[in-house]
Design an enzyme around this catalytic site. Structure first.
Site, PDB file in Angstrom:
ATOM      1  N   LYS A 166       0.836  -1.209   0.000  1.00 15.60           N
ATOM      2  CA  LYS A 166       0.000   0.000   0.000  1.00 15.60           C
ATOM      3  C   LYS A 166       0.867   1.254   0.000  1.00 15.60           C
ATOM      4  CE  LYS A 166      -1.783   1.897   3.908  1.00 15.60           C
ATOM      5  NZ  LYS A 166      -1.581   3.361   3.962  1.00 15.60           N
ATOM      6  N   ASN A 167       1.866   1.275   0.854  1.00 14.38           N
ATOM      7  CA  ASN A 167       2.654   2.499   0.991  1.00 14.38           C
ATOM      8  C   ASN A 167       3.605   2.724  -0.183  1.00 14.38           C
ATOM      9  OD1 ASN A 167       1.306   3.003   3.304  1.00 14.38           O
ATOM     10  ND2 ASN A 167       3.035   2.599   4.700  1.00 14.38           N
ATOM     11  N   VAL A 194       7.204   7.193  16.958  1.00 15.75           N
ATOM     12  CA  VAL A 194       6.928   7.844  15.662  1.00 15.75           C
ATOM     13  C   VAL A 194       5.613   8.641  15.695  1.00 15.75           C
ATOM     14  CG1 VAL A 194       6.634   7.501  13.171  1.00 15.75           C
ATOM     15  CG2 VAL A 194       8.256   6.076  14.439  1.00 15.75           C
ATOM     16  N   ARG A 205      -8.510  -0.406   4.033  1.00 12.18           N
ATOM     17  CA  ARG A 205      -7.549   0.568   3.500  1.00 12.18           C
ATOM     18  C   ARG A 205      -6.209  -0.098   3.215  1.00 12.18           C
ATOM     19  NH1 ARG A 205      -6.893   5.994   6.450  1.00 12.18           N
ATOM     20  NH2 ARG A 205      -5.630   6.105   4.572  1.00 12.18           N
ATOM     21  N   ASP A 264       4.082   0.801  11.898  1.00  9.97           N
ATOM     22  CA  ASP A 264       2.928   0.136  11.295  1.00  9.97           C
ATOM     23  C   ASP A 264       2.797  -1.332  11.718  1.00  9.97           C
ATOM     24  OD1 ASP A 264       2.172   2.439  10.070  1.00  9.97           O
ATOM     25  OD2 ASP A 264       2.756   1.853   8.047  1.00  9.97           O
ATOM     26  N   ARG A 303      -0.082  14.689  12.748  1.00 12.80           N
ATOM     27  CA  ARG A 303       0.509  14.498  11.427  1.00 12.80           C
ATOM     28  C   ARG A 303       0.623  15.768  10.579  1.00 12.80           C
ATOM     29  NH1 ARG A 303      -1.440   8.603   9.385  1.00 12.80           N
ATOM     30  NH2 ARG A 303       0.501   8.693   8.242  1.00 12.80           N
ATOM     31  N   PRO A 304       1.495  16.686  11.013  1.00  8.16           N
ATOM     32  CA  PRO A 304       1.708  17.907  10.224  1.00  8.16           C
ATOM     33  C   PRO A 304       2.420  17.604   8.905  1.00  8.16           C
ATOM     34  CG  PRO A 304       3.278  17.795  12.033  1.00  8.16           C
ATOM     35  CD  PRO A 304       2.345  16.634  12.205  1.00  8.16           C
ATOM     36  N   ILE A 305       2.434  18.597   7.981  1.00  8.58           N
ATOM     37  CA  ILE A 305       3.138  18.404   6.710  1.00  8.58           C
ATOM     38  C   ILE A 305       4.193  19.498   6.510  1.00  8.58           C
ATOM     39  CG2 ILE A 305       1.348  17.086   5.482  1.00  8.58           C
ATOM     40  CD1 ILE A 305       0.644  19.859   4.157  1.00  8.58           C
ATOM     41  N   ASP A 306       4.640  20.073   7.641  1.00  2.00           N
ATOM     42  CA  ASP A 306       5.599  21.178   7.553  1.00  2.00           C
ATOM     43  C   ASP A 306       6.872  20.792   6.790  1.00  2.00           C
ATOM     44  OD1 ASP A 306       5.858  19.474   9.841  1.00  2.00           O
ATOM     45  OD2 ASP A 306       7.380  20.803  10.643  1.00  2.00           O
ATOM     46  N   LEU A 307       7.313  19.544   6.937  1.00  4.11           N
ATOM     47  CA  LEU A 307       8.567  19.131   6.271  1.00  4.11           C
ATOM     48  C   LEU A 307       8.379  19.024   4.758  1.00  4.11           C
ATOM     49  CD1 LEU A 307       9.703  16.451   8.872  1.00  4.11           C
ATOM     50  CD2 LEU A 307      10.603  18.768   8.596  1.00  4.11           C
ATOM     51  N   CYS A 327      -5.289  12.716  12.204  1.00  2.00           N
ATOM     52  CA  CYS A 327      -5.990  11.441  12.121  1.00  2.00           C
ATOM     53  C   CYS A 327      -5.879  10.771  13.470  1.00  2.00           C
ATOM     54  CB  CYS A 327      -5.436  10.573  11.008  1.00  2.00           C
ATOM     55  SG  CYS A 327      -3.850   9.882  11.392  1.00  2.00           S
ATOM     56  N   ARG A 341      -5.195  10.892   3.848  1.00  2.00           N
ATOM     57  CA  ARG A 341      -4.153  11.903   4.043  1.00  2.00           C
ATOM     58  C   ARG A 341      -3.049  11.806   3.002  1.00  2.00           C
ATOM     59  NH1 ARG A 341      -2.507  14.360   8.073  1.00  2.00           N
ATOM     60  NH2 ARG A 341      -0.443  13.789   7.351  1.00  2.00           N
TER      61      ARG A 341
HETATM   62  C1  UD1 Z   1       4.045   6.919   6.124  1.00  2.00           C
HETATM   63  C2  UD1 Z   1       3.170   5.705   5.915  1.00  2.00           C
HETATM   64  C3  UD1 Z   1       2.543   5.268   7.226  1.00  2.00           C
HETATM   65  C4  UD1 Z   1       3.622   5.053   8.278  1.00  2.00           C
HETATM   66  C5  UD1 Z   1       4.526   6.271   8.378  1.00  2.00           C
HETATM   67  C6  UD1 Z   1       5.715   6.065   9.308  1.00  2.00           C
HETATM   68  C7  UD1 Z   1       2.385   6.009   3.655  1.00  2.00           C
HETATM   69  C8  UD1 Z   1       1.225   6.260   2.741  1.00  2.00           C
HETATM   70  N1  UD1 Z   1       2.120   6.044   4.963  1.00  2.00           N
HETATM   71  O1  UD1 Z   1       3.189   7.983   6.589  1.00  2.00           O
HETATM   72  O2  UD1 Z   1       1.835   4.059   6.997  1.00  2.00           O
HETATM   73  O3  UD1 Z   1       3.008   4.834   9.525  1.00  2.00           O
HETATM   74  O4  UD1 Z   1       5.050   6.610   7.078  1.00  2.00           O
HETATM   75  O5  UD1 Z   1       6.454   4.976   8.922  1.00  2.00           O
HETATM   76  O6  UD1 Z   1       3.481   5.756   3.214  1.00  2.00           O
HETATM   77  N2  UD1 Z   1       6.002  14.619  10.515  1.00  2.00           N
HETATM   78  C9  UD1 Z   1       6.153  15.954  10.794  1.00  2.00           C
HETATM   79  N3  UD1 Z   1       6.136  16.842   9.751  1.00  2.00           N
HETATM   80  C10 UD1 Z   1       5.977  16.437   8.457  1.00  2.00           C
HETATM   81  C11 UD1 Z   1       5.830  15.074   8.184  1.00  2.00           C
HETATM   82  C12 UD1 Z   1       5.847  14.170   9.245  1.00  2.00           C
HETATM   83  O7  UD1 Z   1       6.284  16.346  11.946  1.00  2.00           O
HETATM   84  O8  UD1 Z   1       5.986  17.294   7.554  1.00  2.00           O
HETATM   85  C13 UD1 Z   1       5.980  13.642  11.633  1.00  2.00           C
HETATM   86  C14 UD1 Z   1       4.640  12.923  11.745  1.00  2.00           C
HETATM   87  O9  UD1 Z   1       3.708  13.675  12.480  1.00  2.00           O
HETATM   88  C15 UD1 Z   1       5.011  11.640  12.404  1.00  2.00           C
HETATM   89  C16 UD1 Z   1       6.413  11.358  11.851  1.00  2.00           C
HETATM   90  O10 UD1 Z   1       6.898  12.602  11.341  1.00  2.00           O
HETATM   91  O11 UD1 Z   1       5.100  11.800  13.797  1.00  2.00           O
HETATM   92  C17 UD1 Z   1       6.447  10.308  10.766  1.00  2.00           C
HETATM   93  O12 UD1 Z   1       5.638  10.715   9.697  1.00  2.00           O
HETATM   94  P1  UD1 Z   1       5.928  10.318   8.186  1.00  2.00           P
HETATM   95  O13 UD1 Z   1       7.156   9.501   8.088  1.00  2.00           O
HETATM   96  O14 UD1 Z   1       5.834  11.554   7.357  1.00  2.00           O
HETATM   97  O15 UD1 Z   1       4.678   9.412   7.858  1.00  2.00           O
HETATM   98  P2  UD1 Z   1       3.722   9.473   6.615  1.00  2.00           P
HETATM   99  O16 UD1 Z   1       4.503   9.717   5.367  1.00  2.00           O
HETATM  100  O17 UD1 Z   1       2.559  10.341   6.915  1.00  2.00           O
END
Ligand code: UD1
Length: 433
Positions: A22-23, A329, A399, A307, A124-128, A119, A95
């Protein structure tokens, strides 16, 4: 209401096939948006709700998508003109839709994607993601619940991620493929799905090296084309099956599973007394009569995957003694534990640490999934609980797992999926989606 109904206590034995990850498929589908010529064909596509949602996202952007479910093949034609807006109705369902931001920006110079909310497992921010795209030259604004990114031209940059975020690494990789010059992503995520995305992008004509290490180098090219790609196996589905075999004292060959993708789980299960043999055709898992307790901490790859944390807590509950699970995480990923308590699990939670008292005398109960991997953990618990377990809220399971009940049933579990009405009347469900 659909439920999975399990009568616990059966040993699993046999061979199980694993689907595509899936990922991996979601970013790969997003990558297909970058192809201005040719058609992209993807094989070993898992039949999952998230794949249907991503199909709708791509179609909403004017890509042509054909999904042959019998062959598990996707055909995506993004060679015509695309639109640049991914609507809220779709992003709010999944997401991971945010992953189209990078490719749309790179291809069209503009992208507008609804801001994904939090969620169940965390904020789960997207700042990065946004920081990386800004460094490539994008101007980003947020308005009315949408993120809009614009750039007349993206220019390669040195980008350091504060945390090796999977999604941010992917979004930046996707955008950087068409940037002018060279991009380095440092402290990049190293998950096997990142490697699979890099393979796919290279097949499309991108110049990428270092995927799977801490530094990924992307030399921008002028354009990308369609390709054929086979999706990597789902290490989380494989891991879920490994735990299922371990806790039922079973003997299961997980066909095509890749040992080095699941190194941390193999290491921990071995510590618990499980016999694991890595073979050319997959991973053979033999559960012992007694599992030893073990302490686990989730980390970005190659650490123990978050996961697999909920599934692993079920194995820890079945061990003779006290185990610790430390979740680093996501901040809120123990929700399945409250449901497991209804099945007689004994544990304490302190912050992001869980103390599990084994060996649990799990009893069947009516429980509800709270997220995707929680759903899998509850099914696993049902396999070893005394009596009947009924797992509801299966939209979460769908999912990320295709026909999990059928796969477990073929291995000897007493498990079925049914639509149960208010009078308790059951109608069997063979194919969930
Ligand atoms: C992906 C996987 C998800 C898995 C996760 C961690 C997919 C579709 N989903 O989710 O199944 O659980 O990796 O292995 O591939 N974070 C920030 N800022 C950001 C982005 C992330 O602070 O801009 C934080 C998140 O809140 C979280 C951590 O970083 O605490 C890990 O997130 P991330 O690796 O980005 O996970 P996803 O890509 O959302």
């Amino acid at each position: 209401m659909e439920e999975i109904i399990i009568h616990g206590g059966h040993r699993l034995e046999g061979t199980v096939m694993i689907d595509g990850a899936k990922n991996a498929i979601l970013p790969i589908m997003a990558a297909s948006l970058l192809a201005t010529s040719g058609v992209t064909e993807i094989e070993d596509v898992p039949i999952l709700a998230d794949v249907f949602t991503m199909t709708s996202v791509l179609e909403s952007l004017a890509a042509q998508v054909g999904f042959d479910q019998t062959q598990q093949k996707l055909q995506i034609d993004a060679s015509g003109s695309l639109t640049h807006e991914a609507p809220f109705e779709l992003v709010s369902q999944m997401r991971a839709s945010i992953i189209v931001l990078g490719p749309l920006l790179a291809r069209l110079g503009v992208a507008k994607v609804a801001m994904p909310g939090g969620c169940a497992i965390g904020s789960r921010p997207i700042d990065l993601h946004l920081k990386g795209l800004r460094q490539l030259g994008a101007r980003i604004t947020q308005n009315g619940g949408y993120i809009e990114a614009r750039a007349t031209k993206l220019i390669g940059a040195d980008i350091y991620l504060d945390f090796p975020s999977v999604g941010a690494t992917e979004n930046i990789m996707l955008a950087a493929t068409l940037a002018e010059g060279t991009t380095f992503i440092e402290n990049a995520a190293r998950e096997p799905e990142i490697v699979d995305l890099a393979i796919m992008l290279s097949e499309m004509g991108a110049h990428i090296s270092g995927a799977g290490t801490e530094t990924i180098k992307i030399v921008g090219v002028k354009s990308l084309h369609g390709t054929s790609h086979q999706v990597v196996q789902d290490r989380i589905e494989a891991g879920t099956m490994m735990v299922a075999a371990a806790i039922t004292h079973g003997k299961v060959l997980i066909k095509n599973a890749i040992g080095h993708h699941n190194r941390p789980l193999i290491s921990k299960l071995t510590e618990m007394g499980v016999t694991i043999t890595e073979r050319d055709d997959g991973i053979l898992v033999e559960g012992p009569t007694h599992l030893r307790p073990v302490n686990v901490k989730t980390l970005p790859h190659p650490g123990f995957p978050t996961d697999l944390q909920p599934q692993m807590t079920v194995a820890q509950l079945m061990a003779d003694g006290v185990s610790v699970m430390n979740e680093t995480v996501f901040e809120n990923r123990f929700m399945h534990m409250n449901e497991l308590r209804r099945m007689n699990a004994d544990f304490e939670i302190e912050g992001n640490t869980l103390l599990l008292h084994g060996k649990a005398d799990l009893r069947g109960a009516q429980v509800e999934a709270t997220d995707l991997r929680a759903a899998a953990a509850l099914v696993l618990a049902g396999l070893v609980a005394e009596g009947e377990t009924r797992v509801g809220q299966l939209q979460y399971l769908d999912r990320g797992y295709y026909l999990l009940h059928q796969k477990l049933s073929r291995l000897g579990a007493d498990i079925r999926r049914s639509d149960v009405d208010e009078n308790g009347e059951e109608r069997p469900i063979l194919n969930a989606l």
